[in-house]
Scaffold this active site. Structure first.
Site, PDB file in Angstrom:
ATOM      1  N   CYS A 124       6.754  10.404  -1.026  1.00 37.76           N
ATOM      2  CA  CYS A 124       6.399   9.261  -0.189  1.00 37.76           C
ATOM      3  C   CYS A 124       6.616   8.003  -1.042  1.00 37.76           C
ATOM      4  CB  CYS A 124       4.934   9.404   0.237  1.00 37.76           C
ATOM      5  SG  CYS A 124       4.345   8.081   1.277  1.00 37.76           S
ATOM      6  N   CYS A 146      -2.473  -4.815   8.901  1.00 38.02           N
ATOM      7  CA  CYS A 146      -3.095  -3.887   9.865  1.00 38.02           C
ATOM      8  C   CYS A 146      -4.566  -3.688   9.502  1.00 38.02           C
ATOM      9  CB  CYS A 146      -2.359  -2.556   9.874  1.00 38.02           C
ATOM     10  SG  CYS A 146      -0.626  -2.739  10.324  1.00 38.02           S
ATOM     11  N   CYS A 195      -5.774  -0.402   7.209  1.00 38.68           N
ATOM     12  CA  CYS A 195      -4.935   0.068   6.097  1.00 38.68           C
ATOM     13  C   CYS A 195      -5.349  -0.573   4.771  1.00 38.68           C
ATOM     14  CB  CYS A 195      -3.487  -0.280   6.416  1.00 38.68           C
ATOM     15  SG  CYS A 195      -2.330   0.165   5.110  1.00 38.68           S
ATOM     16  N   CYS A 221      -2.058   8.999   3.579  1.00 41.51           N
ATOM     17  CA  CYS A 221      -1.499   7.848   4.287  1.00 41.51           C
ATOM     18  C   CYS A 221      -2.505   6.720   4.427  1.00 41.51           C
ATOM     19  CB  CYS A 221      -1.075   8.273   5.680  1.00 41.51           C
ATOM     20  SG  CYS A 221       0.696   8.308   5.845  1.00 41.51           S
ATOM     21  N   CYS A 237       1.549  -5.594   1.251  1.00 39.59           N
ATOM     22  CA  CYS A 237       2.191  -5.609   2.568  1.00 39.59           C
ATOM     23  C   CYS A 237       1.712  -6.831   3.332  1.00 39.59           C
ATOM     24  CB  CYS A 237       1.843  -4.336   3.338  1.00 39.59           C
ATOM     25  SG  CYS A 237       2.627  -4.259   4.962  1.00 39.59           S
ATOM     26  N   GLU A 292       3.008   2.691  -6.293  1.00 36.42           N
ATOM     27  CA  GLU A 292       2.462   4.038  -6.127  1.00 36.42           C
ATOM     28  C   GLU A 292       3.414   4.906  -5.331  1.00 36.42           C
ATOM     29  OE1 GLU A 292      -1.745   4.487  -5.038  1.00 36.42           O
ATOM     30  OE2 GLU A 292      -1.986   2.432  -5.721  1.00 36.42           O
TER      31      GLU A 292
HETATM   32  N1  SAH Z   1       4.314   0.035   6.876  1.00 32.14           N
HETATM   33  C1  SAH Z   1       4.809   1.230   7.463  1.00 32.14           C
HETATM   34  C2  SAH Z   1       4.824   2.403   6.499  1.00 32.14           C
HETATM   35  C3  SAH Z   1       3.672   2.547   5.571  1.00 32.14           C
HETATM   36  S1  SAH Z   1       2.120   2.970   6.310  1.00 32.14           S
HETATM   37  C4  SAH Z   1       4.034   1.566   8.710  1.00 32.14           C
HETATM   38  O1  SAH Z   1       3.019   0.942   8.961  1.00 32.14           O
HETATM   39  O2  SAH Z   1       4.492   2.448   9.447  1.00 32.14           O
HETATM   40  C5  SAH Z   1       2.346   4.689   6.704  1.00 32.14           C
HETATM   41  C6  SAH Z   1       1.469   5.210   7.827  1.00 32.14           C
HETATM   42  O3  SAH Z   1       0.096   5.268   7.435  1.00 32.14           O
HETATM   43  C7  SAH Z   1       1.479   4.338   9.065  1.00 32.14           C
HETATM   44  O4  SAH Z   1       1.593   5.108  10.232  1.00 32.14           O
HETATM   45  C8  SAH Z   1       0.127   3.680   8.997  1.00 32.14           C
HETATM   46  O5  SAH Z   1      -0.289   3.198  10.251  1.00 32.14           O
HETATM   47  C9  SAH Z   1      -0.716   4.791   8.475  1.00 32.14           C
HETATM   48  N2  SAH Z   1      -2.017   4.385   7.951  1.00 32.14           N
HETATM   49  C10 SAH Z   1      -2.377   3.195   7.442  1.00 32.14           C
HETATM   50  N3  SAH Z   1      -3.668   3.231   7.034  1.00 32.14           N
HETATM   51  C11 SAH Z   1      -4.123   4.475   7.296  1.00 32.14           C
HETATM   52  C12 SAH Z   1      -5.370   5.132   7.070  1.00 32.14           C
HETATM   53  N4  SAH Z   1      -6.370   4.517   6.468  1.00 32.14           N
HETATM   54  N5  SAH Z   1      -5.470   6.415   7.463  1.00 32.14           N
HETATM   55  C13 SAH Z   1      -4.432   7.075   8.019  1.00 32.14           C
HETATM   56  N6  SAH Z   1      -3.237   6.504   8.225  1.00 32.14           N
HETATM   57  C14 SAH Z   1      -3.070   5.215   7.877  1.00 32.14           C
HETATM   58 FE1  SF4 Z   2       1.577  -2.553   6.070  1.00 33.61          FE
HETATM   59 FE2  SF4 Z   2      -0.368  -0.741   6.088  1.00 33.61          FE
HETATM   60 FE3  SF4 Z   2       0.341  -1.958   8.353  1.00 33.61          FE
HETATM   61 FE4  SF4 Z   2       2.025  -0.177   7.230  1.00 33.61          FE
HETATM   62  S1  SF4 Z   2      -0.019   0.246   8.063  1.00 33.61           S
HETATM   63  S2  SF4 Z   2       2.519  -2.216   8.060  1.00 33.61           S
HETATM   64  S3  SF4 Z   2       1.592  -0.570   5.048  1.00 33.61           S
HETATM   65  S4  SF4 Z   2      -0.593  -2.947   6.547  1.00 33.61           S
END
Ligand code: SAH
Ligand code: SF4
Length: 354
Positions: A110, A121, A124, A341, A117, A97
């Site tokens: 983006c 987290c 996410c 995001c 991944c 995506e």
């Molecule tokens: N893995 C990398 C980049 C991809 S995630 C990282 O974690 O930085 C990109 C951004 O989206 C990160 O700051 C992540 O913490 C944020 N993110 C993840 N889930 C989200 C959500 N449900 N709402 C808003 N931001 C989110």
């Molecule tokens: Fe992976 Fe989502 Fe954590 Fe970024 S925020 S490291 S994409 S699990």
């Protein structure tokens, strides 16, 4: 330069120098490599037949020996604000995506760096099923080229790239370095390093490697909590690289590259959005050039959190600013198509139109 050794079957991941070697081995003059690179990345040739400046025989030989593995569109969804989510298929049918975002200055894209991944987290959508596979540099760069193809009728192209889609880019480090070189090349996509942001959950040794590479890309660090207790609840990576390692590495990055670093901080109601936590954040990161981007959490059905009310977000911003830190609230684009995001998930789960 830390980049993977080239896979000679993967033409899309090759630098101009590697293409020159490949074409030299095929008995071709040097300028053919230049032509191919330009046609791959400026014109986004879908096949060698499209490289019109080449003789037919060369097109055929190349097609046989080095098939082009371009991404193919599966679905495009556009939101009212102009955000466009692209679902693209790779050669092995895995999907990726990519989001194209409109801004006052032009367009950013983006880019995803992995299928899924591994970081897990707790807020996410991207990591819900773990990491399926790495993307190649060519598969990453082709997301940008594909976005350019969409913009071409408007006579414009992508001017900024954020590696902030699905995946942890520093967990795919060699391909990331190669990707940066590819998108930067003036003969191709021509995006300046200063217009590229790489976002990480905080893989400290890789952050050092990126700093030491000397490429002036912007680093965004997903912080989300100002102490280990809270951060551990949200981000398992904090066990391997706690804040006592992460914050000094952020300072190192800034010193080494001269670039201001961005901290991303998403606000979860009742979890990390109170006044005391804002003060703790201010104390943790004051004193070196950085910027805080507050992200209202975008709901993900599988996770139990709630987004902070806007008044809390504003209050949090005010407190961080009291520490002399620049702090903005991210404008979320494309929410109604789940393109914001953290809402991108494995492509297979997106309904595919017939
Ligand atoms: N893995 C990398 C980049 C991809 S995630 C990282 O974690 O930085 C990109 C951004 O989206 C990160 O700051 C992540 O913490 C944020 N993110 C993840 N889930 C989200 C959500 N449900 N709402 C808003 N931001 C989110
Ligand atoms: Fe992976 Fe989502 Fe954590 Fe970024 S925020 S490291 S994409 S699990």
């Amino acid at each position: 330069m830390t980049r993977s050794r080239v896979d000679w079957g993967d033409v899309l991941s090759m630098t101009p120098a590697e293409l020159a070697q490949l074409l030299h081995d095929e008995g071709q003059p040097r300028f053919r490599a230049r032509q191919l690179f330009e046609w791959l990345w400026r014109q986004r040739a879908e096949s060698y037949d499209a490289v019109r400046v080449w003789p037919k025989t060369l097109q055929q030989v190349m097609a046989q020996r080095y098939p082009l593995r371009r991404l193919t569109p599966v679905e495009t969804q556009a939101a009212e604000d102009g955000t466009t989510k692209l679902l693209l298929a790779m050669q092995d049918s895995q999907r990726v995506e990519t989001v194209l975002l409109p801004h006052r200055y032009g367009y950013s894209v983006c880019v995803s760096s992995q299928v899924g991944c591994a970081m897990g987290c707790k807020f996410c959508a991207s990591g819900l099923k773990g990491r399926v596979r790495q993307l190649t540099a060519g598969e990453m760069a082709d997301q940008v080229a594909f976005a350019n193809r969409i913009l071409a009728p408007q006579g414009t192209r992508v001017s900024r790239v954020d590696v902030m889609g699905i995946g942890e880019p520093l967990d795919n480090f060699a391909a990331l370095m190669r990707f940066l070189e590819l998108v930067h090349d003036p003969a191709g996509l021509n995006i300046s390093y200063r217009h590229i942001t790489v976002s990480t959950s905080g893989l400290v040794p890789r952050m050092k490697q990126l700093a030491d590479s000397g490429l002036p890309v912007t680093l965004a660090v997903s912080l989300h909590a100002p102490n280990d207790r809270l951060r551990l609840q949200l981000m398992p990576i904090n066990r391997a690289y706690p804040l006592t390692q992460l914050i000094p590495m952020c300072r190192y990055y800034v010193e080494k590259t001269g670039r201001r670093l961005t901290f991303e901080y998403l606000l979860l109601k009742g979890v990390n959005d109170d006044e005391a936590t804002a003060h703790e954040l201010g104390r943790l990161i004051r004193g070196f050039p950085n910027h805080v981007n507050l992200i209202p959490w975008n709901p993900v059905e599988e996770h139990p959190f709630k987004p902070s009310p806007f008044a809390h977000v504003r209050r949090f911003q005010g407190i961080v600013q009291e520490y002399g830190i620049s702090c903005t609230i991210r404008r979320e684009l494309g929410q109604e198509i789940d393109a914001a995001c953290g809402q991108l998930r494995l492509g297979e789960e997106v309904p595919v139109s017939p």
